[in-house]
Design a protein around this motif. Structure first.
Motif, PDB file in Angstrom:
ATOM      1  N   PHE A   1     -26.969  42.323  20.674  1.00 29.17           N
ATOM      2  CA  PHE A   1     -25.622  41.804  20.494  1.00 29.17           C
ATOM      3  C   PHE A   1     -25.645  40.284  20.516  1.00 29.17           C
ATOM      4  CE2 PHE A   1     -24.695  46.094  21.482  1.00 29.17           C
ATOM      5  CZ  PHE A   1     -23.412  46.355  21.017  1.00 29.17           C
TER       6      PHE A   1
ATOM      7  N   GLY B   1     -23.628  44.482  12.229  1.00 29.44           N
ATOM      8  CA  GLY B   1     -22.471  45.352  12.398  1.00 29.44           C
ATOM      9  C   GLY B   1     -21.606  45.431  11.166  1.00 29.44           C
TER      10      GLY B   1
ATOM     11  N   PHE C   1     -29.046  45.482  23.815  1.00 28.84           N
ATOM     12  CA  PHE C   1     -28.097  46.552  24.139  1.00 28.84           C
ATOM     13  C   PHE C   1     -28.341  47.105  25.544  1.00 28.84           C
ATOM     14  CE2 PHE C   1     -26.839  51.147  23.621  1.00 28.84           C
ATOM     15  CZ  PHE C   1     -25.477  50.916  23.548  1.00 28.84           C
TER      16      PHE C   1
ATOM     17  N   ALA D   1     -27.532  48.841  16.892  1.00 30.51           N
ATOM     18  CA  ALA D   1     -27.033  48.551  18.236  1.00 30.51           C
ATOM     19  C   ALA D   1     -28.099  47.964  19.151  1.00 30.51           C
ATOM     20  CB  ALA D   1     -26.469  49.831  18.850  1.00 30.51           C
TER      21      ALA D   1
ATOM     22  N   PRO E   1     -22.065  43.176  17.645  1.00 30.85           N
ATOM     23  CA  PRO E   1     -23.433  43.590  17.322  1.00 30.85           C
ATOM     24  C   PRO E   1     -24.117  42.537  16.451  1.00 30.85           C
ATOM     25  CG  PRO E   1     -21.823  45.221  16.554  1.00 30.85           C
ATOM     26  CD  PRO E   1     -21.053  44.049  17.048  1.00 30.85           C
TER      27      PRO E   1
END
Length: 389
Positions: free
Chosen positions: A172, A129, A107, A169, A126
């Motif tokens: 990714f 997510g 992130f 978070a 993400p």
């Protein structure tokens, strides 16, 4: 056994629990007092200790935390981790799809990304997510600047709503765009690891850049066409992890040549918010919750022979108005319902909390499919009243 948690437990799931006397535990204070008979945690844990073929279903990924804390002696945490983390999932299936590009990025390193090292366009999402949060398609350099800002805004909002297990978070996944039509389906693995598919839905998009969850639909024709292909894929996937007694919700794309590429696998549940399983029941009379928990494999030949030719849709009324939810005073549900030939069920959602006005299930004759196409591209502004300043 069923774990119940926020954000939503459908009437159909509650009726299923009562009808079949399933053991259920409310892990998120989501039920009214006395609404259903609940068991305590110790009973569920004891069942798993005494019977390695015990099965548990969660209606919400919020309950994953309970499983990780209380059922550490089972295979469930291992199964969950390999699917919940999208990067681990890509690694798992890398040999099945060796040409597929993906990359992990932290992130705090989003600004360091070198676009010339990535396929363009690409998808960023993400690693862990939920509900299309932080999922974006990037088509060029200017688009990337816009998407980075959106990601920052989305995750500031999301972390106040969902547990860290649901929206993490920290990293990714960047991956190439998967071409083709998108599908979603629920499945489970029995005590021998055999894959059982419990319905097929097609995910419609309004445009090339659309990544929303507005419309899913199912039909006799759709199930008949894709059931064999999806069953074969799920079987191969399950064998890689040796999955047993485990439910999943899977999203895939199928390109023009018929090649299947998986998008993601969601563990421990079917579609979130009690959506896909409930839609499957409306269309087919097959109850996916009962099928998994009682190990009842669908007789698809019989089910398909008894199905009608109409289209059954799930419409997710996400706030696409560009108006902040806290500025909206009313959503006109009656006006919305008047646009559909045969609305089956409307679920109103607290849109100030979740930015979703509701969920609508519909039954549509093929010649009236334009009503589904119209709601797919609608920004829903026609249905909202804005609070005066």
């Amino acid at each position: 056994m069923i774990l119940l948690d926020k954000p939503y437990v459908s009437r159909f799931l509650k009726e299923t629990i009562a009808k079949y006397n399933f053991s259920a535990l409310d892990t998120g204070n989501v039920l009214e007092v006395g609404e259903l008979s609940m068991v305590n945690s110790d009973l569920i844990i004891r069942n798993f200790r005494e019977n390695s073929n015990s099965r548990i279903y969660t209606n919400s990924e919020n309950s994953i935390n309970w499983v990780m804390n209380h059922l550490t002696f089972t295979k469930l945490p291992e199964y969950i981790n390999v699917f919940k983390n999208k990067i681990e999932f890509r690694k798992l299936i890398q040999t099945m799809f060796p040409d597929f590009f993906f990359k992990e990025v932290l992130f705090q390193k989003l600004d360091d990304i070198q676009l010339n090292e990535l396929p363009m366009p690409f998808i960023i999402k993400p690693a862990v997510g939920f509900l299309s949060l932080g999922v974006h398609k990037v088509v060029d350099k200017e688009d990337w600047i816009r998407v980075k800002q959106l990601i920052l805004e989305e995750f500031n909002d999301a972390q106040a709503l969902f547990p860290i297990e649901v929206v993490n978070a920290s990293s990714f996944l960047i991956e190439e765009v998967i071409d083709g039509e998108e599908f979603a389906f629920d499945a489970y693995f029995d005590e021998n690891g055999q894959a059982v598919v419990l319905g097929v839905l097609k995910h419609l998009f309004a445009s090339e850049k659309d990544v929303s969850d507005r419309v899913y639909y199912t039909s006799k024709e759709l199930i008949k066409t894709y059931l064999p292909k999806f069953t074969q894929f799920v079987q191969e996937l399950g064998e890689r992890v040796e999955l047993k007694n485990f439910p999943v919700h899977i999203e895939v794309r199928v390109d023009a040549s018929g090649k299947l590429i998986p998008i993601e696998v969601n563990p421990m549940r079917f579609g979130g918010w009690c959506t896909t399983a409930d839609l499957t029941f409306l269309a087919t009379k097959l109850n996916p919750y009962h099928s998994f928990l009682c190990n009842v494999k669908p007789d698809w030949d019989q089910i398909l022979s008894e199905m009608d030719e109409e289209i059954y849709s799930l419409i997710i009324l996400d706030n696409s108005t560009k108006i902040p939810s806290n500025q909206i005073s009313k959503f006109d549900y009656e006006k919305l319902l008047s646009l559909f030939y045969n609305p089956l069920e409307l679920r109103k959602i607290d849109y100030k909390l979740y930015s979703i006005f509701g969920m609508l299930f519909t039954k549509t004759p093929k010649h009236k499919f334009k009503e589904i196409e119209d709601i797919l591209v609608s920004d829903l502004r026609d249905f909202v009243l804005v609070e005066p300043h």
